[in-house]
Design a protein around this motif. Sequence first.
Motif, PDB file in Angstrom:
ATOM      1  N   MET A 173      29.010  52.006  32.177  1.00 45.97           N
ATOM      2  CA  MET A 173      30.356  51.820  32.717  1.00 45.97           C
ATOM      3  C   MET A 173      30.283  50.965  33.974  1.00 45.97           C
ATOM      4  N   VAL A 174      31.119  49.966  34.048  1.00 48.38           N
ATOM      5  CA  VAL A 174      31.166  49.071  35.184  1.00 48.38           C
ATOM      6  C   VAL A 174      31.892  49.775  36.322  1.00 48.38           C
ATOM      7  N   GLN A 175      31.269  49.773  37.490  1.00 45.90           N
ATOM      8  CA  GLN A 175      31.873  50.419  38.646  1.00 45.90           C
ATOM      9  C   GLN A 175      32.886  49.470  39.281  1.00 45.90           C
ATOM     10  N   ALA A 176      34.074  49.991  39.577  1.00 48.15           N
ATOM     11  CA  ALA A 176      35.114  49.181  40.209  1.00 48.15           C
ATOM     12  C   ALA A 176      34.677  48.803  41.622  1.00 48.15           C
ATOM     13  N   LEU A 177      35.086  47.623  42.031  1.00 45.36           N
ATOM     14  CA  LEU A 177      34.780  47.148  43.368  1.00 45.36           C
ATOM     15  C   LEU A 177      35.861  47.614  44.334  1.00 45.36           C
ATOM     16  N   ASP A 178      35.451  47.975  45.555  1.00 46.13           N
ATOM     17  CA  ASP A 178      36.465  48.332  46.541  1.00 46.13           C
ATOM     18  C   ASP A 178      36.911  47.076  47.287  1.00 46.13           C
ATOM     19  N   GLU A 179      37.988  47.196  48.063  1.00 47.10           N
ATOM     20  CA  GLU A 179      38.567  46.032  48.737  1.00 47.10           C
ATOM     21  C   GLU A 179      37.595  45.339  49.673  1.00 47.10           C
ATOM     22  N   GLN A 180      36.783  46.120  50.366  1.00 45.81           N
ATOM     23  CA  GLN A 180      35.820  45.522  51.296  1.00 45.81           C
ATOM     24  C   GLN A 180      34.780  44.687  50.545  1.00 45.81           C
ATOM     25  N   GLN A 181      34.291  45.205  49.421  1.00 44.13           N
ATOM     26  CA  GLN A 181      33.337  44.444  48.603  1.00 44.13           C
ATOM     27  C   GLN A 181      33.975  43.154  48.098  1.00 44.13           C
ATOM     28  N   ILE A 182      35.219  43.248  47.630  1.00 41.13           N
ATOM     29  CA  ILE A 182      35.916  42.073  47.108  1.00 41.13           C
ATOM     30  C   ILE A 182      36.059  41.018  48.200  1.00 41.13           C
ATOM     31  N   LYS A 183      36.501  41.431  49.391  1.00 45.45           N
ATOM     32  CA  LYS A 183      36.651  40.484  50.502  1.00 45.45           C
ATOM     33  C   LYS A 183      35.328  39.817  50.842  1.00 45.45           C
ATOM     34  N   GLN A 184      34.271  40.595  50.904  1.00 50.90           N
ATOM     35  CA  GLN A 184      32.946  40.054  51.229  1.00 50.90           C
ATOM     36  C   GLN A 184      32.515  39.027  50.178  1.00 50.90           C
ATOM     37  N   ILE A 185      32.660  39.354  48.919  1.00 49.59           N
ATOM     38  CA  ILE A 185      32.240  38.473  47.827  1.00 49.59           C
ATOM     39  C   ILE A 185      33.081  37.187  47.814  1.00 49.59           C
ATOM     40  N   LEU A 186      34.372  37.317  48.094  1.00 46.26           N
ATOM     41  CA  LEU A 186      35.238  36.136  48.109  1.00 46.26           C
ATOM     42  C   LEU A 186      34.888  35.166  49.233  1.00 46.26           C
ATOM     43  N   ASN A 187      34.153  35.629  50.228  1.00 49.85           N
ATOM     44  CA  ASN A 187      33.714  34.748  51.313  1.00 49.85           C
ATOM     45  C   ASN A 187      32.425  34.008  50.979  1.00 49.85           C
ATOM     46  N   TYR A 188      31.811  34.315  49.840  1.00 46.99           N
ATOM     47  CA  TYR A 188      30.609  33.599  49.425  1.00 46.99           C
ATOM     48  C   TYR A 188      30.944  32.126  49.193  1.00 46.99           C
ATOM     49  N   ASP A 189      29.947  31.254  49.393  1.00 47.09           N
ATOM     50  CA  ASP A 189      30.142  29.848  49.035  1.00 47.09           C
ATOM     51  C   ASP A 189      29.966  29.693  47.520  1.00 47.09           C
ATOM     52  N   ASP A 190      30.181  28.478  47.022  1.00 41.08           N
ATOM     53  CA  ASP A 190      30.141  28.241  45.567  1.00 41.08           C
ATOM     54  C   ASP A 190      28.823  28.696  44.945  1.00 41.08           C
ATOM     55  N   ALA A 191      27.709  28.354  45.575  1.00 42.23           N
ATOM     56  CA  ALA A 191      26.388  28.702  45.031  1.00 42.23           C
ATOM     57  C   ALA A 191      26.172  30.212  45.051  1.00 42.23           C
ATOM     58  N   GLN A 192      26.602  30.874  46.121  1.00 44.56           N
ATOM     59  CA  GLN A 192      26.449  32.333  46.203  1.00 44.56           C
ATOM     60  C   GLN A 192      27.309  33.027  45.143  1.00 44.56           C
ATOM     61  N   ARG A 193      28.536  32.516  44.930  1.00 43.77           N
ATOM     62  CA  ARG A 193      29.397  33.108  43.901  1.00 43.77           C
ATOM     63  C   ARG A 193      28.796  32.898  42.512  1.00 43.77           C
ATOM     64  N   ALA A 194      28.219  31.728  42.266  1.00 44.16           N
ATOM     65  CA  ALA A 194      27.596  31.463  40.956  1.00 44.16           C
ATOM     66  C   ALA A 194      26.414  32.394  40.732  1.00 44.16           C
ATOM     67  N   SER A 195      25.598  32.584  41.754  1.00 41.69           N
ATOM     68  CA  SER A 195      24.447  33.484  41.652  1.00 41.69           C
ATOM     69  C   SER A 195      24.917  34.923  41.403  1.00 41.69           C
ATOM     70  N   TYR A 196      25.932  35.342  42.137  1.00 43.20           N
ATOM     71  CA  TYR A 196      26.504  36.677  41.955  1.00 43.20           C
ATOM     72  C   TYR A 196      27.055  36.825  40.534  1.00 43.20           C
ATOM     73  N   PHE A 197      27.745  35.793  40.053  1.00 45.73           N
ATOM     74  CA  PHE A 197      28.297  35.799  38.701  1.00 45.73           C
ATOM     75  C   PHE A 197      27.196  36.039  37.665  1.00 45.73           C
ATOM     76  N   ILE A 198      26.115  35.276  37.744  1.00 45.72           N
ATOM     77  CA  ILE A 198      25.012  35.405  36.778  1.00 45.72           C
ATOM     78  C   ILE A 198      24.463  36.826  36.802  1.00 45.72           C
ATOM     79  N   LYS A 199      24.190  37.333  38.001  1.00 44.93           N
ATOM     80  CA  LYS A 199      23.624  38.680  38.153  1.00 44.93           C
ATOM     81  C   LYS A 199      24.556  39.742  37.568  1.00 44.93           C
TER      82      LYS A 199
END
Length: 135
Positions: A1-27
């Motif tokens: 089961m995929v764990q839902a993200l909380d607002e703080q996690q979402i805000k932090q992830i949205l501040n990633y640059d393009d490469a960091q978001r792509a790496s996070y996406f793959i993982k």
Amino acid sequence: MVQALDEQQIKQILNYDDAQRASYFIKEVVANDEVWILKDEHGCVMLNTEDEDCVPVWPHKEFAQAWATDEWQACQPEAISLSKWFSHWSHGLADDELALVVFPSQNEQGLVFYPDELEQELKNKQKNQSAKGQR
């Protein structure tokens, strides 16, 4: 089961640059075994770069849902299993000469991958994950 993200996690992830978001996406896609798109009755949402028509993809429902505003408010997030992605989507996107924009930011910035490039990245991550699990 995929764990839902909380607002703080979402805000932090949205501040990633393009490469960091792509790496996070793959993982995350490999960990959760699913890719998220936005769809309506006409098909999936498309973005355009100067050179490519692209399908945006996200690692979690929350990020895809955040894009369902304005002209895309009728769109719904849809999960696609990795096995279905590999067996249907990668080839279909390539046949249609479409690229992918991986985890675009709210201002439509993100790294562009061709379907075979993204598939290779995901399969490499899967191999690395299973190799770690066998130790």
